[in-house]
Each structure stands twice: as C-alpha cells, then as structure tokens.
Scaffold this active site. Structure first.
Site, PDB file in Angstrom:
ATOM      1  N   ASP A  46       0.832  -1.204   0.000  1.00 31.00           N
ATOM      2  CA  ASP A  46       0.000   0.000   0.000  1.00 31.00           C
ATOM      3  C   ASP A  46       0.869   1.259   0.000  1.00 31.00           C
ATOM      4  O   ASP A  46       1.992   1.251   0.505  1.00 31.00           O
ATOM      5  CB  ASP A  46      -0.896  -0.016   1.245  1.00 31.00           C
ATOM      6  CG  ASP A  46      -2.076   0.924   1.103  1.00 31.00           C
ATOM      7  OD1 ASP A  46      -2.343   1.411  -0.013  1.00 31.00           O
ATOM      8  OD2 ASP A  46      -2.747   1.182   2.125  1.00 31.00           O
ATOM      9  N   HIS A 103       2.317   3.668  -9.025  1.00 33.36           N
ATOM     10  CA  HIS A 103       2.063   2.249  -9.333  1.00 33.36           C
ATOM     11  C   HIS A 103       3.219   1.657 -10.150  1.00 33.36           C
ATOM     12  O   HIS A 103       3.598   0.510  -9.962  1.00 33.36           O
ATOM     13  CB  HIS A 103       0.747   2.093 -10.101  1.00 33.36           C
ATOM     14  CG  HIS A 103      -0.468   2.421  -9.268  1.00 33.36           C
ATOM     15  ND1 HIS A 103      -0.633   1.951  -7.991  1.00 33.36           N
ATOM     16  CD2 HIS A 103      -1.582   3.165  -9.538  1.00 33.36           C
ATOM     17  CE1 HIS A 103      -1.784   2.396  -7.497  1.00 33.36           C
ATOM     18  NE2 HIS A 103      -2.372   3.140  -8.413  1.00 33.36           N
ATOM     19  N   LEU A 162      11.073 -20.735  -4.884  1.00 34.76           N
ATOM     20  CA  LEU A 162      10.135 -19.760  -4.318  1.00 34.76           C
ATOM     21  C   LEU A 162       8.862 -19.797  -5.166  1.00 34.76           C
ATOM     22  O   LEU A 162       8.938 -19.839  -6.395  1.00 34.76           O
ATOM     23  CB  LEU A 162      10.777 -18.358  -4.388  1.00 34.76           C
ATOM     24  CG  LEU A 162       9.903 -17.152  -4.074  1.00 34.76           C
ATOM     25  CD1 LEU A 162       9.458 -17.165  -2.605  1.00 34.76           C
ATOM     26  CD2 LEU A 162      10.679 -15.841  -4.330  1.00 34.76           C
TER      27      LEU A 162
HETATM   28  C1  FPP Z   1      -1.790   0.445  -3.256  1.00 38.22           C
HETATM   29  O1  FPP Z   1      -1.452   1.759  -3.498  1.00 38.22           O
HETATM   30  C2  FPP Z   1      -1.508  -0.386  -4.354  1.00 38.22           C
HETATM   31  C3  FPP Z   1      -2.382  -1.060  -5.178  1.00 38.22           C
HETATM   32  C4  FPP Z   1      -3.736  -0.662  -5.556  1.00 38.22           C
HETATM   33  C5  FPP Z   1      -1.995  -2.301  -5.745  1.00 38.22           C
HETATM   34  C6  FPP Z   1      -0.535  -2.621  -5.774  1.00 38.22           C
HETATM   35  C7  FPP Z   1      -0.033  -2.441  -7.137  1.00 38.22           C
HETATM   36  C8  FPP Z   1       1.266  -2.399  -7.465  1.00 38.22           C
HETATM   37  C9  FPP Z   1       2.386  -2.599  -6.499  1.00 38.22           C
HETATM   38  C10 FPP Z   1       1.658  -2.145  -8.851  1.00 38.22           C
HETATM   39  C11 FPP Z   1       1.083  -3.089  -9.825  1.00 38.22           C
HETATM   40  C12 FPP Z   1       1.612  -4.436  -9.674  1.00 38.22           C
HETATM   41  C13 FPP Z   1       1.823  -5.236 -10.726  1.00 38.22           C
HETATM   42  C14 FPP Z   1       2.262  -6.635 -10.487  1.00 38.22           C
HETATM   43  C15 FPP Z   1       1.674  -4.763 -12.099  1.00 38.22           C
HETATM   44  P1  FPP Z   1      -2.614   2.818  -3.366  1.00 38.22           P
HETATM   45  O2  FPP Z   1      -3.004   3.239  -4.731  1.00 38.22           O
HETATM   46  O3  FPP Z   1      -3.737   2.274  -2.535  1.00 38.22           O
HETATM   47  O4  FPP Z   1      -1.845   3.935  -2.614  1.00 38.22           O
HETATM   48  P2  FPP Z   1      -2.485   5.020  -1.648  1.00 38.22           P
HETATM   49  O5  FPP Z   1      -3.016   4.273  -0.433  1.00 38.22           O
HETATM   50  O6  FPP Z   1      -1.314   5.865  -1.304  1.00 38.22           O
HETATM   51  O7  FPP Z   1      -3.541   5.735  -2.419  1.00 38.22           O
END
Ligand code: FPP
Length: 221
Positions: free
Chosen positions: A9, A26, A120
């Site tokens: 997150d 992202h 893994l």
């Molecule tokens: C949380 O950040 C993240 C996500 C919604 C998903 C995690 C995605 C990635 C690490 C990138 C994509 C992964 C792949 C494998 C392509 P948020 O948007 O909720 O952040 P915030 O809480 O700061 O708004």
C-alpha cells in the site's frame, strides 16, 4: 517453509508527495517487486503472496483501473525472464474471469512456464478478495460433494499455504480482505514506509524480528 504475504500500500501517496500522478507510484511499485523477490530468495522465504488488485479496486476511476491493467500486462511480459532464471513459480490467486482474454492468457502462460522446480512460489492476488475466495471454495466443495473439513477447505483455497508473516506498508492497520483464512496465526507487521520506498533491508529486519517472536499457536509456553 516460510510464507510471507504483503499488502503493497501507499503507491498513490508516494507519487503525490512528489507532485507526480498516482500512476507513477504504481509504476515504481511494480518495479519494487523485483527487489523484494530477490530479498525473498536470499532470506529463505519459500512462498510470497502479493496483493496487486482486490475485488474492491474496480471502484477506482476507470483511468486508474485501465492503467493498472496495462501495467500488469507489461509486468507479465517483461518479468518472465526473472521468474524463469531464478526458478520462481508464478501463480495467480483470485477470480480471473473479470480480466481480458489477453491478460488471462499471459497469466496462464507464465504459470505454465514456471511451474517446475521452484525455490520460491510467488502468488499474485488479482481480482482477489478473501471472502470471495472462501465462498468459491465452499461452492467447489459443494459441487464435489466434499465435507467442509478444515483439510478440504485448505486444499481447495486459491492459496493453500498458511501465512507466517503478513506485512502491510503505507501506515494503515487493516487486513483489507487479504488471505483471511490463511492469516489465522500470521505474525502481523505494519510499517509506515510507502510501498515504493520499501526495501530488502527493511524486509530483512522484519524477518529477523519474526524469528525472535514466540509463536504459541494457542498453546502455552
Ligand atoms: C496500493 O497503493 C496499491 C495497489 C492498488 C496495488 C498494488 C499495485 C502495485 C504494487 C503495482 C502493480 C503491480 C503489478 C504486479 C503490475 P494505493 O493506490 O492504494 O496507494 P495510496 O493508499 O497511497 O492511495
């Protein structure tokens, strides 16, 4: 066996803090996975579950959802060699039926090409929600006339591994519908670090602390 699960997150906040659009966060978040896979190989992690897209994430603006889909497509293509070279088995968990045929095909191809001889196993949660997983599991058991025993439930879940360590980056203290069954006895770690800033070094500290914690699984001593 050491199963680590991570709620990645904080991408959006990481990008906003630098006056960049959320999608930049992202993109950096996806890059970070490579470093953490390497850390897992070095630190003896045998199973790694990453929460990439939840059943609730469809509620985000279409432009963000579209970007995440494109990023996933690029990730599956560009990281294929990393998985093969490092003998990492890739497995998706979640309900893939909502994804495009192209994405589904890329996911199944990577699963097929990496399924042998893994040091893994990495589960990527895609359109995943633990409640949804549990409901689908009960429906599978029902369709096969199997009893709802702990053993049958466990073996029919998308992810049959009990979690040892759950890490959530980004400063919130929630499980957000991730691996609820599997986390029954997980040791929980919450860090304020935003996902793109997370590092192998921080992972190593958490794993060390995990080894120092006493796990009693409901028993004494
Ligand atoms: C949380 O950040 C993240 C996500 C919604 C998903 C995690 C995605 C990635 C690490 C990138 C994509 C992964 C792949 C494998 C392509 P948020 O948007 O909720 O952040 P915030 O809480 O700061 O708004």
């Amino acid at each position: 066996m050491l199963h680590l699960a991570i709620i990645m997150d904080g991408n959006g906040r990481w990008a906003n803090a630098q006056n960049k659009p959320r999608h930049y966060g992202h993109k950096e978040g996806a890059k970070k996975i490579k470093e953490i896979l390497q850390g897992c190989l070095e630190l003896g992690v045998t199973h790694l579950s990453l929460y990439a897209f939840s059943t609730e994430n469809w509620k985000r603006p279409k432009s963000e959802v579209d970007f995440l889909m494109k990023l996933l497509e690029r990730y599956l293509k560009s990281e294929k060699a990393t998985y093969i070279e490092n003998k990492i088995a890739f497995k998706s968990i979640g309900d893939l039926s909502m994804f495009s045929n192209k994405l589904q095909r890329l996911i199944y191809e990577l699963e097929e090409e990496t399924k042998e001889g893994a040091k893994l196993t990495q589960y990527l949660a895609l359109n995943y929600g633990a409640k949804d997983e549990i409901i689908r599991t009960f429906n599978k058991l029902n369709a096969n006339a199997l009893s709802f025993s702990e053993e049958n439930i466990k073996s029919h879940l998308d992810n049959p591994q009990d979690v040892d360590i759950l890490i959530r980056t980004g400063g919130d203290y929630r499980l957000s519908n991730f691996l609820l069954w599997q986390c029954a006895y997980a040791e929980l770690f919450f860090t304020k670090t935003l996902w793109p800033d997370f590092s192998k070094e921080e992972l190593e500290k958490i794993i060390q602390e995990f080894h120092n914690r006493e796990r009693r699984f409901g028993g004494l001593n």
